[in-house]
Design a protein around this motif. Structure first.
Motif, PDB file in Angstrom:
ATOM      1  N   UNK A  53       0.824  -1.209   0.000  1.00 35.55           N
ATOM      2  CA  UNK A  53       0.000   0.000   0.000  1.00 35.55           C
ATOM      3  C   UNK A  53       0.861   1.264   0.000  1.00 35.55           C
ATOM      4  N   UNK A  54       0.573   2.192  -0.916  1.00 34.76           N
ATOM      5  CA  UNK A  54       1.267   3.474  -0.976  1.00 34.76           C
ATOM      6  C   UNK A  54       0.488   4.498  -0.149  1.00 34.76           C
ATOM      7  N   UNK A  55       1.144   5.044   0.866  1.00 38.15           N
ATOM      8  CA  UNK A  55       0.495   5.950   1.820  1.00 38.15           C
ATOM      9  C   UNK A  55       1.276   7.259   1.892  1.00 38.15           C
ATOM     10  N   UNK A  56       0.556   8.362   1.885  1.00 36.62           N
ATOM     11  CA  UNK A  56       1.168   9.670   2.083  1.00 36.62           C
ATOM     12  C   UNK A  56       1.049  10.055   3.549  1.00 36.62           C
ATOM     13  N   UNK A  57       2.180  10.333   4.173  1.00 33.96           N
ATOM     14  CA  UNK A  57       2.197  10.773   5.571  1.00 33.96           C
ATOM     15  C   UNK A  57       2.331  12.291   5.608  1.00 33.96           C
ATOM     16  N   UNK A  58       1.302  12.951   6.104  1.00 35.37           N
ATOM     17  CA  UNK A  58       1.347  14.408   6.260  1.00 35.37           C
ATOM     18  C   UNK A  58       1.822  14.813   7.651  1.00 35.37           C
ATOM     19  N   UNK A  59       1.501  14.011   8.644  1.00 38.98           N
ATOM     20  CA  UNK A  59       1.899  14.300  10.026  1.00 38.98           C
ATOM     21  C   UNK A  59       1.790  13.023  10.851  1.00 38.98           C
ATOM     22  N   UNK A  60       2.503  12.997  11.958  1.00 36.57           N
ATOM     23  CA  UNK A  60       2.409  11.871  12.878  1.00 36.57           C
ATOM     24  C   UNK A  60       1.398  12.198  13.986  1.00 36.57           C
ATOM     25  N   UNK A  61       0.817  11.168  14.587  1.00 37.43           N
ATOM     26  CA  UNK A  61      -0.148  11.424  15.674  1.00 37.43           C
ATOM     27  C   UNK A  61       0.496  12.197  16.806  1.00 37.43           C
ATOM     28  N   UNK A  62      -0.266  13.075  17.422  1.00 41.36           N
ATOM     29  CA  UNK A  62       0.195  13.828  18.576  1.00 41.36           C
ATOM     30  C   UNK A  62      -0.704  13.463  19.758  1.00 41.36           C
ATOM     31  N   UNK A  63      -0.141  12.714  20.721  1.00 40.52           N
ATOM     32  CA  UNK A  63      -0.943  12.258  21.855  1.00 40.52           C
ATOM     33  C   UNK A  63      -0.674  13.087  23.098  1.00 40.52           C
ATOM     34  N   UNK A  64      -0.131  14.291  22.913  1.00 36.28           N
ATOM     35  CA  UNK A  64       0.158  15.167  24.053  1.00 36.28           C
ATOM     36  C   UNK A  64      -0.975  16.139  24.316  1.00 36.28           C
ATOM     37  N   UNK A  65      -2.036  16.061  23.488  1.00 39.77           N
ATOM     38  CA  UNK A  65      -3.118  17.037  23.637  1.00 39.77           C
ATOM     39  C   UNK A  65      -3.918  16.787  24.913  1.00 39.77           C
TER      40      UNK A  65
END
Length: 340
Positions: A328-340
């Motif tokens: 599968x070809x996936x575009x990563x725009x950002x990583x998850x942020x779990x500090x919210x």
């Protein structure tokens, strides 16, 4: 954000103000985008809208995707808390306000990256399963050939045919020697490089006695050749035609006589066919079960993740048509942020 970038003057980059959040909506940040050959069809002006299986993407519309993984930034729903990762129908945008009902919570699967919900356990995996079972009903007595075998759908189809459905022989077709070796590592008895100068001879030898099932992800010349290698009463799953999506002159079928003489059954299908019957969610559960039983792999080679700036989304999408990567070809725009 409607349509993006300057790739071949097809896309442009726009910025829009997000609407106010209503009670039944959530604000999302898109982290990962699915890249699919079918998107090429959605923007093809040569195809009449009433001949498409979905609504076309019109000039000025946001480019749609089959799926995305996003993180909830604002939500009035107790079921979709801030910071939650969801799969959703989305488009080429960074942020969006969408209906909460269009979001599905991601299940954690044995510590796997959530991106596998876009591949093995997502639309490609369901497509492979639905095609192999509901469309061609592959059996242990069958020899199966799968084109595009190193792709998102094909790589799962190989594993299903060999490791789950226990087909007698599974032959993959891919575009490089290294991809072929990877397909064989998934369970294929043999994988052939269609760019080899001896491909036709190799395929005829490998399919001596002919085959019962052909799972077609490519169309074009490979389909034309494979129609001569399927035995009488054989079944063909017509899943994709990427060989012709960007062709100025589609190759066409020159071997149709074999369909008639061999009484072949060719069935086109789209993964959304599995939704009304409730098959989609059941198939997803079966794929997860197959993984836990060691019959289906969700290795990192099963996905190609490209980290990209927003304006480069079209360039990443175009990698599909150059055969870049495996799975599968996936575009990563950002990583998850779990500090919210």
């Amino acid at each position: 954000m409607p349509v993006l970038s300057g790739l071949n003057a097809t896309f442009r980059l726009d910025t829009k103000t997000l609407p106010q959040l209503e009670d039944d909506q959530v604000l999302i940040k898109v982290l990962y985008l699915s890249n699919d050959p079918a998107q090429r069809i959605w923007i093809d002006p040569q195809i009449e809208p009433d001949r498409l299986y979905t609504e076309p993407v019109e000039v000025g519309d946001t480019m749609r995707v089959y799926g995305a993984i996003a993180q909830i930034l604002k939500s009035p729903s107790q079921d979709l808390l801030v910071g939650t990762l969801v799969s959703c129908t989305a488009g080429w945008y960074e942020y969006a306000v969408i209906p909460a009902k269009d979001c599905a919570l991601l299940k954690s699967i044995d510590g796997l990256s959530p991106t596998h919900h876009m591949g093995v356990f997502g639309t490609p995996g369901v497509t492979a399963y639905y095609g192999m079972t509901d469309i061609v009903d592959a059996k242990p007595s069958d020899t199966v050939v799968i084109s595009g075998a190193a792709g998102a759908v094909g790589s799962v189809a190989v594993q299903l045919a060999k490791n789950v459905l226990k087909c007698k022989k599974v032959i993959g077709i891919a575009g490089t020697d290294s991809k072929c070796r990877w397909v064989e590592s998934l369970g294929a008895d043999l994988c052939l490089n269609y760019k080899s100068t001896t491909f036709k001879e190799d395929l005829i030898k490998a399919t001596h006695g002919f085959v019962e099932v052909y799972f077609d992800n490519t169309g074009g010349e490979i389909l034309d050749l494979m129609l001569t290698r399927v035995k009488r009463d054989g079944r063909v799953a017509a899943c994709g035609a990427i060989a012709d999506y960007n062709a100025t002159m589609p190759s066409g079928i020159k071997t149709w006589y074999h369909v008639i003489a061999m009484r072949l059954r060719i069935c086109g299908f789209v993964v959304t066919d599995a939704i009304p019957s409730g098959r989609y969610s059941k198939i997803t559960d079966e794929l997860i079960r197959g993984f836990k039983e060691g019959k289906i792999r969700a290795a990192e080679h099963g996905q190609t993740i490209i980290s990209a700036n927003f304006e480069d989304i079209p360039k990443t999408w175009m990698m599909l048509f150059r055969g870049t990567g495996t799975g599968k070809l996936i575009t990563e725009l950002a990583k998850p942020d779990f500090t919210q």
